[in-house]
Design a protein around this motif. Structure first.
Motif, PDB file in Angstrom:
ATOM      1  N   ILE A   1      30.987  32.613  48.879  1.00 15.98           N
ATOM      2  CA  ILE A   1      32.347  32.549  49.413  1.00 15.98           C
ATOM      3  C   ILE A   1      33.245  33.574  48.712  1.00 15.98           C
ATOM      4  N   PRO A   2      33.864  34.463  49.468  1.00 17.87           N
ATOM      5  CA  PRO A   2      34.747  35.466  48.862  1.00 17.87           C
ATOM      6  C   PRO A   2      35.942  34.823  48.149  1.00 17.87           C
ATOM      7  N   GLY A   3      36.191  35.262  46.914  1.00 20.00           N
ATOM      8  CA  GLY A   3      37.364  34.820  46.174  1.00 20.00           C
ATOM      9  C   GLY A   3      37.270  33.440  45.565  1.00 20.00           C
ATOM     10  N   LEU A   4      36.195  32.700  45.830  1.00 21.33           N
ATOM     11  CA  LEU A   4      36.099  31.320  45.355  1.00 21.33           C
ATOM     12  C   LEU A   4      35.627  31.296  43.906  1.00 21.33           C
ATOM     13  N   THR A   5      36.295  30.459  43.094  1.00 19.65           N
ATOM     14  CA  THR A   5      35.947  30.291  41.687  1.00 19.65           C
ATOM     15  C   THR A   5      35.120  29.020  41.491  1.00 19.65           C
ATOM     16  N   HIS A   6      34.700  28.788  40.261  1.00 15.22           N
ATOM     17  CA  HIS A   6      33.902  27.608  39.954  1.00 15.22           C
ATOM     18  C   HIS A   6      34.685  26.315  40.170  1.00 15.22           C
ATOM     19  N   ILE A   7      36.004  26.372  40.044  1.00 10.76           N
ATOM     20  CA  ILE A   7      36.820  25.173  40.237  1.00 10.76           C
ATOM     21  C   ILE A   7      37.266  25.021  41.694  1.00 10.76           C
TER      22      ILE A   7
END
Length: 312
Positions: A268-274
């Motif tokens: 997913i583009p731009g998605l972080t671990h949180i």
């Protein structure tokens, strides 16, 4: 499963507060969320990430607030869900510092059994969804327990020791420039601490003067999820953000290769671990700011839709 003491609801769902008996008899405080309409319903067991986290993936002041939005989204797609407080967190008794990685897995298996036995649930239409550490336990359940589908969100697909070292390297990359000359020293200190943790034999230990849940670390560092992935025969969804600095997004390719029938994967583009998106650099130092926003709605809807099409 001990049946509810309280029940609340809206037009979209009903929440039952109950307890789940663990294998050793400890009562895991839990919430069963049921969609509107008559049951029995297909259902999903929701497993959180690591740490002293409650059923909503919150740990003290660090509030991820994943559980309820996820349960609500699943309910809107016709799916029930069960989430629970970890040992020593929320309303579940126990000392979190003494709980091992394998204890968390055993509790997840007990929760899956309880969910399948509940009269409002269709036992053969139950899936498992895990985030971070929860995704690794979901891999084990998908290979060894009766589940109909599995979703792994930000789950690693390499030995735990390698996953932790990868994470440490990304943390080092994000350190402020004035600190970077100290990186060789910091790396040596971190390596010594991991070696000490791996060599412990007690439930807890003091590392750098801090009380650490040593058994959890020892078991997690030794765990390799790849044999579990190779044993999965149910549909698999694996999702990781391309700005995740705690799990290597390239592990999605490993998951797709190891699961015998393949896996649907999304980077997913731009998605972080949180599970928040950012336009800025990928860094754990942005978490405090990102946590002021809710979990990504599009991500939740994608996961819920995928599960709903496999559990009906």
């Amino acid at each position: 499963m001990t049946y509810p003491g309280t029940s609340t609801g809206t037009a979209d769902l009903r929440e039952l507060q109950l307890t789940v008996p663990a294998a050793d008899g400890l009562a895991l405080a839990a919430t069963l969320t049921l969609p509107a309409g008559p049951g029995p319903h297909p259902a999903v067991l929701c497993l959180p990430g690591s740490g002293k986290v409650d059923r909503d993936s919150n740990a003290g002041r660090v509030r991820m607030d994943l559980g309820r939005p996820l349960a609500t989204t699943l309910a809107r797609h016709g799916l029930a869900s069960l989430r629970y407080d970890r040992r020593g967190a929320g309303a579940t008794p126990g000392d979190w510092h003494t709980v091992g990685f394998l204890d968390n897995r055993a509790d997840a298996e007990a929760a899956l059994h309880a969910l399948r036995e509940h009269p409002d649930i269709r036992p053969h239409d139950v899936g498992v969804l895990g985030h971070s550490e929860g995704a690794v336990h979901a891999m084990w359940l998908a290979a060894h327990a009766p589940v109909a589908a599995a979703a792994f969100v930000a789950g690693y697909a390499r030995p735990g020791d390698q996953a932790v070292r990868w994470q440490g390297a990304r943390l080092a990359d994000a350190l402020p420039r004035p600190v970077r000359p100290l990186l060789p020293v910091l790396r040596r200190v971190a390596a010594r601490q991991l070696t000490r943790l791996a060599a412990t034999t007690t439930d807890t230990a003091r590392i750098g003067g801090v009380r650490i849940n040593a058994r959890w670390w020892r078991e997690q560092l030794a765990h390799d999820p790849r044999p579990d992935l190779a044993g999965i025969r149910v549909p698999v969804l694996a999702v990781t953000g391309d700005k995740d600095t705690q799990v290597d997004p390239d592990d999605l390719d490993v998951i797709a290769r190891l699961v015998p029938n393949g896996a649907e994967t999304h980077r997913i583009p731009g998605l972080t671990h949180i599970l928040r998106r950012t336009d800025g650099p990928a860094s754990v130092f942005a978490y405090r700011r990102l946590l002021r926003s809710p979990v990504d709605d599009e991500l939740l809807a994608t996961i819920a839709h995928w599960l709903a099409t496999r559990l009906r």
